[in-house]
Design an enzyme around this catalytic site. Structure first.
Site, PDB file in Angstrom:
ATOM      1  N   LYS A 280      10.517   0.487  -8.981  1.00 52.07           N
ATOM      2  CA  LYS A 280      11.529   1.136  -8.134  1.00 52.07           C
ATOM      3  C   LYS A 280      12.806   1.361  -8.946  1.00 52.07           C
ATOM      4  O   LYS A 280      13.007   0.724  -9.981  1.00 52.07           O
ATOM      5  CB  LYS A 280      11.862   0.238  -6.936  1.00 52.07           C
ATOM      6  N   ARG A 354      -0.090  -2.149   1.724  1.00 52.89           N
ATOM      7  CA  ARG A 354      -1.405  -1.814   2.285  1.00 52.89           C
ATOM      8  C   ARG A 354      -2.522  -2.541   1.552  1.00 52.89           C
ATOM      9  O   ARG A 354      -3.573  -2.818   2.131  1.00 52.89           O
ATOM     10  CB  ARG A 354      -1.599  -0.282   2.247  1.00 52.89           C
TER      11      ARG A 354
HETATM   12  N1  BES Z   1       8.285  -2.046   0.900  1.00 49.95           N
HETATM   13  C1  BES Z   1       8.168  -0.671   0.608  1.00 49.95           C
HETATM   14  C2  BES Z   1       8.569   0.208   1.788  1.00 49.95           C
HETATM   15  C3  BES Z   1      10.038   0.347   2.042  1.00 49.95           C
HETATM   16  C4  BES Z   1      10.842   1.043   1.160  1.00 49.95           C
HETATM   17  C5  BES Z   1      10.598  -0.159   3.181  1.00 49.95           C
HETATM   18  C6  BES Z   1      12.180   1.206   1.424  1.00 49.95           C
HETATM   19  C7  BES Z   1      11.929   0.018   3.456  1.00 49.95           C
HETATM   20  C8  BES Z   1      12.731   0.706   2.570  1.00 49.95           C
HETATM   21  C9  BES Z   1       6.731  -0.316   0.253  1.00 49.95           C
HETATM   22  O1  BES Z   1       6.023  -1.292  -0.424  1.00 49.95           O
HETATM   23  C10 BES Z   1       6.803   0.872  -0.639  1.00 49.95           C
HETATM   24  O2  BES Z   1       7.308   0.746  -1.722  1.00 49.95           O
HETATM   25  N2  BES Z   1       6.287   2.012  -0.186  1.00 49.95           N
HETATM   26  C11 BES Z   1       6.327   3.203  -0.921  1.00 49.95           C
HETATM   27  C12 BES Z   1       4.986   3.879  -0.770  1.00 49.95           C
HETATM   28  C13 BES Z   1       4.784   5.042  -1.714  1.00 49.95           C
HETATM   29  C14 BES Z   1       4.660   4.552  -3.126  1.00 49.95           C
HETATM   30  C15 BES Z   1       3.539   5.781  -1.292  1.00 49.95           C
HETATM   31  C16 BES Z   1       7.457   4.082  -0.381  1.00 49.95           C
HETATM   32  O3  BES Z   1       7.665   4.094   0.833  1.00 49.95           O
HETATM   33  O4  BES Z   1       8.119   4.718  -1.186  1.00 49.95           O
HETATM   34 MN    MN Z   2       6.311  -1.158  -2.519  1.00 49.75          MN
END
Ligand code: BES
Ligand code: MN
Ligand code: ZN
Length: 499
Positions: A280, A354
């Site tokens: 990230k 997931r």
């Molecule tokens: N924990 C995050 C989701 C999230 C991100 C919740 C920001 C609240 C705020 C999750 O594990 C994630 O990183 N999801 C990705 C999925 C993508 C890579 C398909 C996302 O939402 O960007």
């Molecule tokens: Mn994630």
């Protein structure tokens, strides 16, 4: 804080403070009217001077009001009488409690619970007053070297109900509200704790402590070897890059007849989500300590139903680990075998929630559940779709979806239905494995839910994406404890059905 229920006139209360409402514009509630009469029109006089218009959430503290037995009278603005609904009721309680907690009164009698709220009974008003009061005085300062001290914190609240015949329902509702508040508090504490304290092992210890406090809760905490022996290859792929060992928590609370099939709650317990190799960006990454909000909500819900001794058969499953990059971390393109036997091409290691939920959902099959609900801070796209107002409900059963939405409405902890049309499954196709863990950016919350559905075919299932509701940003940054109120409302409504 301690709560009692009472029925009686406001002017006759021997208390540090009596709290009564004033509607916009300058209209006294019935209880304010009674104080006005006892004080020969003193309240009316003050209001005519323009010091209290009745604007929602405004407050005015009066001392030594003649004709009353209380040290203080607190006027609370309720807004327009015909607009006085759920939100307004909760806002007025919050305003009252915040002020009481900052003044000298360590106890008070609140009359706001006597006000009519559209479509809500006295039990609802009491339950929510208790919950809101507890949430309003919540603080998280255990990581500060010197916790700020509240001089005379509010210790006891008496909630007034219109009639003596309301007392029994009021007491039951207060107990419900308090149990939910304790669950919310637990979930908030776990969420607010930093990732270096609230580790998978810490969540395991917390579950064990719950079981020690409530012997009806049975807990098993599996370590890495046991998780490997089960064959949870999808879950384990996420933990590979981390030095912090994973845990798989299994909680059981069986308090309904044996023949009643259990409800299963599954909570995402990523104690910190860096994204892994699909790292990230730096901005706001600290907020990924809240990525165990689903796990926290499941633990909070267990606390609440155990405290109430609710007649439910409940199982909780919590896969928990960190998502870190390192030389041993899972790489984009890696293919893993899930507990279900299905293989997954991991195209993005940041779609890790997931992956850990998939194996927990398969594990849930062995309970032959009545229904399974997973709770997860799963996608940023969910925040884009519904903001911070509601979590998304994705379900294979319309009845289950409706029940969850209704429970959220009742709890002022909203949930809203989202689609899971077949079209969205296509994006997950893979040339190398059974399917991939991500599709394109479009409809990201829906494709995530579609991915989960491949592991939840053997029972009625719903997925709550709580990414937008589990915590707040900005000045009020912190965990909310949502959706504990929704979950507990849903579980308790099932209690009635099973009886
Ligand atoms: N924990 C995050 C989701 C999230 C991100 C919740 C920001 C609240 C705020 C999750 O594990 C994630 O990183 N999801 C990705 C999925 C993508 C890579 C398909 C996302 O939402 O960007
Ligand atoms: Mn994630
Ligand atoms: Zn995550």
């Amino acid at each position: 804080m301690e709560f009692t229920i009472k029925s009686g006139s406001p002017e006759k209360q021997r208390s540090a403070c009596v709290v009564v409402g004033v509607f916009d514009n300058r209209k006294l509630s019935l209880s304010a009217e009674l104080i006005d009469r006892a004080s020969n029109g003193y309240i009316g006089e003050i209001i005519r001077r323009g010091d209290m218009e009745g604007k929602l959430g405004s407050t005015l503290l009066l001392h030594n009001v003649r004709g009353t037995l209380a040290d203080r009278v607190l006027l609370v603005g309720l807004g327009k009488e015909r607009d006085f609904r759920d939100r307004e009721f909760r806002r007025s309680i919050q305003a009252a409690v915040k002020l009481l907690n900052e003044t000298g009164s360590y106890e008070a009698v609140i009359y706001l619970t006597e006000e009519k709220v559209k479509r809500r009974e006295v039990a609802w008003r009491v339950e929510h007053a208790v919950c809101v009061a507890m949430e309003s005085v919540y603080r998280f300062d255990r990581m500060k070297s010197e916790p700020a001290e509240v001089r005379r914190p509010l210790r006891k609240l008496t909630l007034s109900v219109p009639q003596r015949s309301d007392l029994a329902a009021g007491e039951k509702a207060a107990a419900r509200g308090l149990a939910i508040a304790h669950g919310v508090e637990l979930a908030r504490d776990l969420g607010n704790l930093p990732g270096n304290v609230c580790t998978p092992a810490y969540l395991g210890e917390t579950a064990k402590q719950l079981a020690a406090e409530f012997p009806a809760i049975k807990v098993e905490v599996l370590e890495k070897e046991a998780i490997e022996a089960l064959g949870m290859g999808s879950f384990l792929s996420v933990t590979r890059g981390s030095l912090e060992p994973p845990r798989f928590l299994i909680l059981e609370f069986r308090n309904a007849p044996k023949k009643a099939k259990p409800l299963v709650l599954v909570g995402k317990g990523i104690t910190f989500d860096t994204g892994g190799i699909s790292l990230k960006t730096a901005a706001d990454m600290d907020q990924m300590k809240f990525d165990m909000g689903g796990a926290a909500a499941v633990l909070g819900a267990f606390r609440a139903v155990a405290e109430l001794g609710a007649a439910v058969n409940l199982v909780g499953l919590i896969p928990t680990c960190e998502n870190m990059p390192s030389g041993s971390a899972t790489k984009p393109g890696d293919i893993v075998k899930s507990l279900s036997g299905q293989t997954i091409e991991i195209l993005n290691t940041d779609a890790e929630g997931r992956l850990i939920l998939a194996d927990a959902l398969t594990y849930a099959e062995r309970y032959e559940p009545e229904a399974v609900v997973d709770v997860a801070t799963l996608t940023g796209a969910m925040v884009v779709a519904l903001g911070h107002a509601a979590c998304g409900v994705f379900s294979s059963s319309d009845a289950l979806s409706r029940a969850l939405v209704a429970a959220g409405e009742e709890a002022c902890d909203r949930a809203w239905p989202m689609p899971m049309w077949d079209d969205f499954h296509e994006g997950l196709e893979s040339n190398f494995a059974d399917f991939a863990n991500v599709a394109g950016r479009a409809g990201g919350s829906i494709t995530a839910a579609c991915f989960l559905s491949k592991f939840a075919k053997k029972y009625d299932w719903a997925h709550l994406d709580i990414a937008g509701v589990a915590w707040k940003e900005g000045k009020e940054k912190g965990a909310t404890g949502r959706p504990v109120p929704l979950l507990v409302n849903w579980l308790l409504s099932g209690e009635a059905a099973a009886a």
